[in-house]
Enzyme design. Structure first.
Site, PDB file in Angstrom:
ATOM      1  N   ASN A  46      35.355  31.618  42.575  1.00 33.02           N
ATOM      2  CA  ASN A  46      36.224  32.476  41.770  1.00 33.02           C
ATOM      3  C   ASN A  46      37.480  32.813  42.555  1.00 33.02           C
ATOM      4  O   ASN A  46      37.414  33.094  43.758  1.00 33.02           O
ATOM      5  CB  ASN A  46      35.484  33.750  41.323  1.00 33.02           C
ATOM      6  CG  ASN A  46      34.842  34.511  42.454  1.00 33.02           C
ATOM      7  OD1 ASN A  46      34.131  33.942  43.279  1.00 33.02           O
ATOM      8  ND2 ASN A  46      35.093  35.803  42.516  1.00 33.02           N
ATOM      9  N   ILE A  47      38.608  32.741  41.878  1.00 34.32           N
ATOM     10  CA  ILE A  47      39.897  32.994  42.518  1.00 34.32           C
ATOM     11  C   ILE A  47      40.541  34.196  41.829  1.00 34.32           C
ATOM     12  O   ILE A  47      40.874  34.129  40.641  1.00 34.32           O
ATOM     13  CB  ILE A  47      40.794  31.738  42.434  1.00 34.32           C
ATOM     14  CG1 ILE A  47      40.098  30.574  43.166  1.00 34.32           C
ATOM     15  CG2 ILE A  47      42.170  32.029  43.036  1.00 34.32           C
ATOM     16  CD1 ILE A  47      40.774  29.238  42.993  1.00 34.32           C
ATOM     17  N   GLU A  48      40.680  35.274  42.579  1.00 32.97           N
ATOM     18  CA  GLU A  48      41.221  36.508  42.014  1.00 32.97           C
ATOM     19  C   GLU A  48      42.703  36.641  42.339  1.00 32.97           C
ATOM     20  O   GLU A  48      43.187  36.111  43.336  1.00 32.97           O
ATOM     21  CB  GLU A  48      40.439  37.706  42.568  1.00 32.97           C
ATOM     22  CG  GLU A  48      38.983  37.658  42.126  1.00 32.97           C
ATOM     23  CD  GLU A  48      38.130  38.742  42.760  1.00 32.97           C
ATOM     24  OE1 GLU A  48      38.615  39.458  43.667  1.00 32.97           O
ATOM     25  OE2 GLU A  48      36.971  38.866  42.337  1.00 32.97           O
ATOM     26  N   CYS A  56      37.275  31.999  37.108  1.00 38.54           N
ATOM     27  CA  CYS A  56      35.893  31.964  37.597  1.00 38.54           C
ATOM     28  C   CYS A  56      35.597  30.656  38.334  1.00 38.54           C
ATOM     29  O   CYS A  56      36.283  29.650  38.158  1.00 38.54           O
ATOM     30  CB  CYS A  56      34.934  32.084  36.432  1.00 38.54           C
ATOM     31  SG  CYS A  56      35.143  33.587  35.468  1.00 38.54           S
ATOM     32  N   GLU A  58      33.143  28.582  37.838  1.00 40.28           N
ATOM     33  CA  GLU A  58      32.771  27.491  36.929  1.00 40.28           C
ATOM     34  C   GLU A  58      34.012  26.770  36.418  1.00 40.28           C
ATOM     35  O   GLU A  58      34.093  25.544  36.408  1.00 40.28           O
ATOM     36  CB  GLU A  58      31.986  28.040  35.720  1.00 40.28           C
ATOM     37  CG  GLU A  58      30.696  28.742  36.071  1.00 40.28           C
ATOM     38  CD  GLU A  58      30.874  30.255  36.237  1.00 40.28           C
ATOM     39  OE1 GLU A  58      31.845  30.688  36.889  1.00 40.28           O
ATOM     40  OE2 GLU A  58      30.031  31.002  35.722  1.00 40.28           O
TER      41      GLU A  58
HETATM   42 ZN   LIG Z   1      33.549  32.937  33.934  1.00 42.05          ZN
END
Ligand SMILES: [Zn+2]
Length: 140
Positions: A46-48, A56, A58
């Site tokens: 996940n990359i915020e 996310c 996925e």
């Molecule tokens: Zn997601």
């Protein structure tokens, strides 16, 4: 798919979750390992982005694979982790990812996650995760 292979994918997903340096906001990392039908593997975490417009794990893995021309997918293994703790946790994909995976995965696509406390692999089909999805063709 053989349990041994799923466990290998889960172990790889743990490695990816541990390497995440883009989850400073939530301190929660998700590792994803996507397997194509040709046997290619695409990883994602996940990359915020300052709490908004995050992507996310996925979808990170799917976007990498799709942008390199892959169209047929076998399964994805996902695992989560609070970066302040050692143990991993099972994960279910969010709504965006369910819709996304439903579009690019077929009926035989599998989602695997792992319950570390129970030492148990949990398997979902996309139909189980999102029985009523949006579909242009179906909605015409
Ligand atoms: Zn997601």
């Amino acid at each position: 798919m053989k349990e041994e292979m799923i466990r290998k994918l889960i172990e790889e997903a743990k490695k990816i979750a541990n390497e995440n340096f883009c989850c400073k906001d939530s301190h929660f990392s998700v590792g994803a390992v996507l397997l194509t039908k040709e046997g290619k593997v695409y990883n994602g975490f996940n990359i915020e982005n300052n709490g908004i417009q995050s992507i996310c794990a996925e979808r990170t893995a799917f976007v990498k694979a799709l942008s390199e021309g892959n169209k047929e997918f076998s399964c994805i293994a996902i695992i989560g982790k609070n970066m302040d703790k050692e143990e991993f946790t099972k994960i279910v994909p969010c709504g965006y990812c369910r819709q996304f995976m439903k579009q690019y995965g077929k009926e035989d696509f599998m989602v695997y996650t792992y319950d570390e406390k129970e030492d148990k692999i949990i398997t979902y089909t996309l139909e189980e995760l999102l029985p009523h999805s949006f579909d242009f063709e179906r909605n015409e």
